[in-house]
Design a protein around this motif. Structure first.
Motif, PDB file in Angstrom:
ATOM      1  N   MET A 350       0.832  -1.204   0.000  1.00 20.28           N
ATOM      2  CA  MET A 350       0.000   0.000   0.000  1.00 20.28           C
ATOM      3  C   MET A 350       0.870   1.259   0.000  1.00 20.28           C
ATOM      4  O   MET A 350       0.614   2.218  -0.738  1.00 20.28           O
ATOM      5  CB  MET A 350      -0.905  -0.029   1.238  1.00 20.28           C
ATOM      6  CG  MET A 350      -1.860   1.123   1.382  1.00 20.28           C
ATOM      7  SD  MET A 350      -2.919   0.933   2.858  1.00 20.28           S
ATOM      8  CE  MET A 350      -1.751   1.405   4.158  1.00 20.28           C
ATOM      9  N   ALA A 351       1.929   1.247   0.814  1.00 21.64           N
ATOM     10  CA  ALA A 351       2.825   2.407   0.900  1.00 21.64           C
ATOM     11  C   ALA A 351       3.616   2.601  -0.386  1.00 21.64           C
ATOM     12  O   ALA A 351       3.808   3.732  -0.845  1.00 21.64           O
ATOM     13  CB  ALA A 351       3.772   2.236   2.082  1.00 21.64           C
ATOM     14  N   LEU A 352       4.083   1.511  -0.984  1.00 21.80           N
ATOM     15  CA  LEU A 352       4.864   1.610  -2.214  1.00 21.80           C
ATOM     16  C   LEU A 352       4.014   2.095  -3.380  1.00 21.80           C
ATOM     17  O   LEU A 352       4.501   2.797  -4.274  1.00 21.80           O
ATOM     18  CB  LEU A 352       5.478   0.248  -2.552  1.00 21.80           C
ATOM     19  CG  LEU A 352       6.555  -0.271  -1.589  1.00 21.80           C
ATOM     20  CD1 LEU A 352       6.998  -1.666  -1.996  1.00 21.80           C
ATOM     21  CD2 LEU A 352       7.756   0.673  -1.546  1.00 21.80           C
ATOM     22  N   LYS A 353       2.744   1.750  -3.351  1.00 25.85           N
ATOM     23  CA  LYS A 353       1.851   2.149  -4.435  1.00 25.85           C
ATOM     24  C   LYS A 353       1.574   3.643  -4.429  1.00 25.85           C
ATOM     25  O   LYS A 353       1.504   4.279  -5.494  1.00 25.85           O
ATOM     26  CB  LYS A 353       0.527   1.381  -4.321  1.00 25.85           C
ATOM     27  CG  LYS A 353      -0.455   1.693  -5.433  1.00 25.85           C
ATOM     28  CD  LYS A 353      -1.746   0.901  -5.257  1.00 25.85           C
ATOM     29  CE  LYS A 353      -2.752   1.241  -6.367  1.00 25.85           C
ATOM     30  NZ  LYS A 353      -4.035   0.494  -6.177  1.00 25.85           N
ATOM     31  N   ASP A 354       1.431   4.228  -3.249  1.00 27.54           N
ATOM     32  CA  ASP A 354       1.067   5.647  -3.158  1.00 27.54           C
ATOM     33  C   ASP A 354       1.755   6.287  -1.954  1.00 27.54           C
ATOM     34  O   ASP A 354       1.105   6.660  -0.977  1.00 27.54           O
ATOM     35  CB  ASP A 354      -0.448   5.785  -3.042  1.00 27.54           C
ATOM     36  CG  ASP A 354      -0.938   7.146  -3.516  1.00 27.54           C
ATOM     37  OD1 ASP A 354      -0.096   8.041  -3.673  1.00 27.54           O
ATOM     38  OD2 ASP A 354      -2.148   7.304  -3.729  1.00 27.54           O
ATOM     39  N   GLY A 373       7.268  10.627   1.125  1.00 25.50           N
ATOM     40  CA  GLY A 373       7.327  10.544  -0.325  1.00 25.50           C
ATOM     41  C   GLY A 373       8.180   9.400  -0.860  1.00 25.50           C
ATOM     42  O   GLY A 373       8.119   8.265  -0.368  1.00 25.50           O
ATOM     43  N   SER A 374       8.981   9.704  -1.865  1.00 22.26           N
ATOM     44  CA  SER A 374       9.786   8.672  -2.521  1.00 22.26           C
ATOM     45  C   SER A 374      10.798   8.030  -1.580  1.00 22.26           C
ATOM     46  O   SER A 374      11.222   6.887  -1.801  1.00 22.26           O
ATOM     47  CB  SER A 374      10.516   9.275  -3.735  1.00 22.26           C
ATOM     48  OG  SER A 374      11.386  10.318  -3.323  1.00 22.26           O
ATOM     49  N   GLU A 375      11.181   8.755  -0.503  1.00 20.99           N
ATOM     50  CA  GLU A 375      12.108   8.183   0.463  1.00 20.99           C
ATOM     51  C   GLU A 375      11.495   6.978   1.172  1.00 20.99           C
ATOM     52  O   GLU A 375      12.208   6.076   1.605  1.00 20.99           O
ATOM     53  CB  GLU A 375      12.544   9.232   1.484  1.00 20.99           C
ATOM     54  CG  GLU A 375      13.573  10.218   0.957  1.00 20.99           C
ATOM     55  CD  GLU A 375      14.888   9.523   0.595  1.00 20.99           C
ATOM     56  OE1 GLU A 375      15.451   8.811   1.445  1.00 20.99           O
ATOM     57  OE2 GLU A 375      15.340   9.689  -0.552  1.00 20.99           O
TER      58      GLU A 375
END
Length: 470
Positions: A350-354, A373-375
């Motif tokens: 879920m976190a990697l998706k958004d 964010g991307s981090e």
């Protein structure tokens, strides 16, 4: 008020004059910090960073935060007494987070020997942001070294003064009086009284390079008004000059210590050697009241916060108080486990998706530790095996920004798009099973530029502020 601030912000010449006046007012009102360049020198100080104007905050959510604070005090206290819950909640974290693990080992050691203190003192601060413009959501609860209760009082005078100078006398009268340091000191004094040794002192455990010393001194001055005497010592001082007598009384420089008030010891880097860890254990083993004791320190971890958000968990601590459960739960943001297993795997996906929807939080205090964010993707993708269990995931709070000027030493005067975080200070004292004090004792508003994702005042990102209620 909000429209008035917007109008003043457009008048850059007037703002520049107000900023000069505000900086002088901050110095006159004791809103001070030592400079980074000379954190050991009382001769080199500057104003603590602050907003030029107070920030509008809805009355309803401010009152909601005040009303729930005594329930949070009770919750922290009840969790700290529930050894099985703490062990269960922190089981995965202590596998992978060395700092939490070392704290928990001290907890186990004190339980094995038998807890020596009969009086418990809690001084905490529950921090919130607004999701949107009116939904109060808790960011965290600080159970150790909850700071800026001293400087908050001085900033009231600064903002009152600036609004008067700006020709807004009526608005200046609406800034709330606020002196959290007095409430914190009152609780310390009550706990010390219950310790029962009139000549014993309060030990304030500090670092040897403290920038934020004047915030601490405010509490000391309030204690002096109550005829409570304090000494300031570092871990190194306590190790070299402190000991326990046969009755586990803590003696430092020949003085009996009734209470240890931790303003240090909440971050891994503050334990510079094994000697410092040994000193923390000695303090915990002593009869002196610890604020916080090791169990209360552990109660403030992010993992405990996440576990509390699970269905049915709050009811364990308030089994016959559904209204209290409702009030506390209403402040919870979405919190998710990253433990190994199907549930944790789903949350990682879920976190990697958004990732923009979430915040990745380690078990750390002091600001500047969260990941955005991307981090988030980078950390989770690079985490090996169970390393991800050192974090929890939380929904990102999307507050409505406001405009203000953030005044810092040697920084240009520019208007910023700002986000604010409201903190409510709580104080409680328990003797045996009897809660003899349980109060909210003041508030703190911190504001930062929306360009910065994370960071508190001590971390150099946020600044001190006052709420203007509407």
């Amino acid at each position: 008020m909000a429209q008035g601030i917007r109008d003043m912000i457009k008048d850059t010449a007037k703002v520049a004059d107000l900023a000069k006046d505000a900086k002088d007012a901050a110095l006159l009102n004791g809103v001070l910090m030592r400079t980074k360049e000379a954190s050991n020198s009382a001769e080199l100080v500057t104003y603590a960073p602050f907003t030029l104007f107070p920030t509008p905050v809805p009355k309803a959510v401010f009152q909601q935060a005040l009303d729930v604070q005594t329930h949070y005090n009770s919750l922290v206290d009840r969790i700290s007494q529930n050894t099985d819950f703490l062990k269960e909640a922190l089981a995965s974290t202590i596998e992978v987070d060395e700092f939490t693990s070392r704290l928990f080992k001290i907890h186990k050691q004190t339980l094995k020997e038998g807890i020596s203190q009969s009086v418990v003192l809690g001084l905490n601060r529950s921090d919130y942001m607004l999701d949107g413009s009116s939904s109060l959501k808790q960011i965290e609860i600080n159970t150790i070294s909850a700071s800026f209760g001293g400087l908050a009082a001085g900033l009231v005078g600064v903002h009152k003064h600036i609004l008067k100078v700006a020709g807004r006398l009526e608005d200046s009268m609406a800034i709330l009086d606020n002196n959290p340091a007095a409430g914190l000191a009152r609780a310390i004094s009550k706990a010390k009284e219950l310790y029962g040794a009139e000549r014993a002192v309060v030990l304030i455990l500090v670092s040897d390079d403290e920038q934020n010393i004047y915030d601490q001194r405010c509490v000391e001055l309030e204690l002096m008004k109550l005829n409570v005497f304090t000494i300031r010592r570092t871990f190194e001082d306590v190790c070299a000059r402190g000991s326990l007598d046969k009755e586990k009384r803590l003696i430092i420089d020949g003085l009996e210590v009734a209470l240890v008030y931790f303003r240090n010891g909440y971050a891994p880097q503050q334990y510079k050697s094994q000697q410092d860890w040994d000193t923390r254990l000695m303090l915990e083993r002593s009869r002196a009241i610890k604020c916080p004791d090791i169990a209360t320190h552990l109660t403030g971890t992010k993992k405990v916060q996440q576990v509390l958000a699970r269905p049915g968990v709050l009811e364990r601590f308030f089994p016959n108080e559904p209204r209290v459960v409702e009030q506390i739960r209403a402040t919870f943001a979405g919190l998710y486990t990253l433990d190994m297993g199907p549930e944790g795997d789903t949350i990682v996906a879920m976190a990697l998706k958004d990732p923009e929807k979430y915040v990745l939080k380690p078990q750390r205090e002091g600001g500047g530790n969260n990941i955005y964010g991307s981090e988030i993707c980078k950390v989770l993708q690079e985490a090996k095996g169970s390393e991800r269990m050192a974090y929890i995931l939380m929904d990102k709070i999307n507050s409505t920004p406001s405009h203000n000027y953030l005044l810092r030493q040697d920084s240009p005067l520019t208007v910023s798009n700002c986000l604010s975080e409201l903190g409510i200070f709580g104080a409680y004292v328990r003797q045996g099973t009897e809660m003899v004090m349980n109060e909210q004792v003041g508030h703190l508003l911190r504001t930062k530029s929306s360009a910065h994702a994370d960071g508190g005042v001590a971390a150099g990102v946020a600044v001190l502020d006052n709420p203007f209620l509407y």
